[in-house]
Motif scaffolding. Structure first.
Motif, PDB file in Angstrom:
ATOM      1  N   GLN A   1      83.062  79.490  -7.068  1.00  0.00           N
ATOM      2  CA  GLN A   1      83.456  78.187  -6.548  1.00  0.00           C
ATOM      3  C   GLN A   1      82.593  77.110  -7.190  1.00  0.00           C
ATOM      4  OE1 GLN A   1      83.171  77.886  -2.313  1.00  0.00           O
ATOM      5  NE2 GLN A   1      83.762  75.740  -2.268  1.00  0.00           N
ATOM      6  N   VAL A   2      83.249  76.142  -7.791  1.00  0.00           N
ATOM      7  CA  VAL A   2      82.527  75.065  -8.454  1.00  0.00           C
ATOM      8  C   VAL A   2      82.067  74.035  -7.425  1.00  0.00           C
ATOM      9  CG1 VAL A   2      82.689  73.207 -10.135  1.00  0.00           C
ATOM     10  CG2 VAL A   2      83.838  75.388 -10.580  1.00  0.00           C
ATOM     11  N   GLU A   3      80.820  73.662  -7.508  1.00  0.00           N
ATOM     12  CA  GLU A   3      80.289  72.603  -6.654  1.00  0.00           C
ATOM     13  C   GLU A   3      79.538  71.599  -7.513  1.00  0.00           C
ATOM     14  OE1 GLU A   3      79.690  75.047  -2.448  1.00  0.00           O
ATOM     15  OE2 GLU A   3      77.988  74.081  -3.425  1.00  0.00           O
ATOM     16  N   LEU A   4      79.661  70.345  -7.129  1.00  0.00           N
ATOM     17  CA  LEU A   4      78.968  69.253  -7.814  1.00  0.00           C
ATOM     18  C   LEU A   4      78.154  68.482  -6.788  1.00  0.00           C
ATOM     19  CD1 LEU A   4      81.974  67.937  -9.927  1.00  0.00           C
ATOM     20  CD2 LEU A   4      80.090  69.348 -10.743  1.00  0.00           C
ATOM     21  N   VAL A   5      76.904  68.223  -7.114  1.00  0.00           N
ATOM     22  CA  VAL A   5      76.039  67.480  -6.209  1.00  0.00           C
ATOM     23  C   VAL A   5      75.481  66.278  -6.955  1.00  0.00           C
ATOM     24  CG1 VAL A   5      73.987  67.525  -4.762  1.00  0.00           C
ATOM     25  CG2 VAL A   5      75.451  69.559  -4.929  1.00  0.00           C
ATOM     26  N   GLU A   6      75.867  65.093  -6.476  1.00  0.00           N
ATOM     27  CA  GLU A   6      75.381  63.846  -7.075  1.00  0.00           C
ATOM     28  C   GLU A   6      74.226  63.308  -6.251  1.00  0.00           C
ATOM     29  OE1 GLU A   6      80.033  62.715  -7.516  1.00  0.00           O
ATOM     30  OE2 GLU A   6      78.855  63.270  -5.768  1.00  0.00           O
ATOM     31  N   SER A   7      73.410  62.510  -6.891  1.00  0.00           N
ATOM     32  CA  SER A   7      72.334  61.804  -6.198  1.00  0.00           C
ATOM     33  C   SER A   7      71.962  60.585  -7.024  1.00  0.00           C
ATOM     34  CB  SER A   7      71.127  62.725  -5.994  1.00  0.00           C
ATOM     35  OG  SER A   7      70.608  63.150  -7.240  1.00  0.00           O
ATOM     36  N   GLY A   8      70.970  59.842  -6.561  1.00  0.00           N
ATOM     37  CA  GLY A   8      70.445  58.744  -7.357  1.00  0.00           C
ATOM     38  C   GLY A   8      70.988  57.375  -7.016  1.00  0.00           C
ATOM     39  N   GLY A   9      71.972  57.315  -6.131  1.00  0.00           N
ATOM     40  CA  GLY A   9      72.501  56.015  -5.761  1.00  0.00           C
ATOM     41  C   GLY A   9      71.533  55.250  -4.879  1.00  0.00           C
ATOM     42  N   GLY A  10      71.865  53.990  -4.636  1.00  0.00           N
ATOM     43  CA  GLY A  10      71.018  53.188  -3.772  1.00  0.00           C
ATOM     44  C   GLY A  10      71.296  51.715  -3.934  1.00  0.00           C
ATOM     45  N   LEU A  11      70.407  50.925  -3.379  1.00  0.00           N
ATOM     46  CA  LEU A  11      70.506  49.463  -3.432  1.00  0.00           C
ATOM     47  C   LEU A  11      69.524  48.948  -4.474  1.00  0.00           C
ATOM     48  CD1 LEU A  11      71.381  46.680  -2.334  1.00  0.00           C
ATOM     49  CD2 LEU A  11      69.593  46.932  -0.590  1.00  0.00           C
ATOM     50  N   VAL A  12      70.038  48.212  -5.442  1.00  0.00           N
ATOM     51  CA  VAL A  12      69.186  47.620  -6.467  1.00  0.00           C
ATOM     52  C   VAL A  12      69.569  46.159  -6.655  1.00  0.00           C
ATOM     53  CG1 VAL A  12      68.790  49.793  -7.701  1.00  0.00           C
ATOM     54  CG2 VAL A  12      70.722  48.328  -8.339  1.00  0.00           C
ATOM     55  N   GLN A  13      68.681  45.432  -7.305  1.00  0.00           N
ATOM     56  CA  GLN A  13      68.950  44.029  -7.596  1.00  0.00           C
ATOM     57  C   GLN A  13      69.639  43.905  -8.953  1.00  0.00           C
ATOM     58  OE1 GLN A  13      65.333  41.757  -7.194  1.00  0.00           O
ATOM     59  NE2 GLN A  13      65.409  41.866  -4.958  1.00  0.00           N
ATOM     60  N   PRO A  14      70.340  42.810  -9.143  1.00  0.00           N
ATOM     61  CA  PRO A  14      70.964  42.592 -10.459  1.00  0.00           C
ATOM     62  C   PRO A  14      69.936  42.668 -11.575  1.00  0.00           C
ATOM     63  CG  PRO A  14      71.817  41.027  -8.870  1.00  0.00           C
ATOM     64  CD  PRO A  14      70.691  41.753  -8.177  1.00  0.00           C
ATOM     65  N   GLY A  15      70.350  43.323 -12.665  1.00  0.00           N
ATOM     66  CA  GLY A  15      69.460  43.485 -13.814  1.00  0.00           C
ATOM     67  C   GLY A  15      68.646  44.760 -13.804  1.00  0.00           C
TER      68      GLY A  15
END
Length: 121
Positions: free
Chosen positions: A1-15
């Motif tokens: 069974q293929v599984e994908l786990v993403e991470s690294g998102g969040g709130l950042v400022q422009p630039g």
């Protein structure tokens, strides 16, 4: 069974920058193509970046020159490096894996659960 786990998102400022990793399991990663897609409220899901098993890359218009997709086959991981982020980059970012299958079928697509990226001052 293929599984994908993403991470690294969040709130950042422009630039600012973010790097999104997506780690796969249950597949022979070196055979797979991978992509990152974004889905913003009120819009269709759209391609951000794509990388083939042979490391050929392709980018959506909004990502060209700012984002870089790469893969580490030793870690079964694909990355999306996002630089010079803009408020309009705000979206849920999804990792997609394309597993080669029977030629009559083509590829089998698998999606991660998504990670939210918010760019705001």
């Amino acid at each position: 069974q293929v599984e994908l786990v993403e991470s690294g998102g969040g709130l950042v400022q422009p630039g600012e920058s973010l790097r999104l990793p997506c780690t796969a399991s249950g597949t022979i990663f070196t055979r797979d193509a991978l992509g990152w897609y974004c889905h913003a409220p009120g819009k269709e899901r759209e391609l951000v970046a794509h990388i083939t098993a042979g490391d050929i890359t392709n980018y959506g218009d909004s990502a060209k020159g700012r984002f870089t997709i790469s893969r580490d086959n030793a870690k079964d991981t694909v990355y999306l490096q996002m630089n010079s982020l803009k408020p309009e980059d705000t979206a849920v970012y999804y990792c997609k894996l394309e597993e080669p299958s029977d030629p009559r079928v083509g590829v089998l697509p698998y999606w991660g659960q998504g990670t939210q990226v918010t760019v705001s001052s």
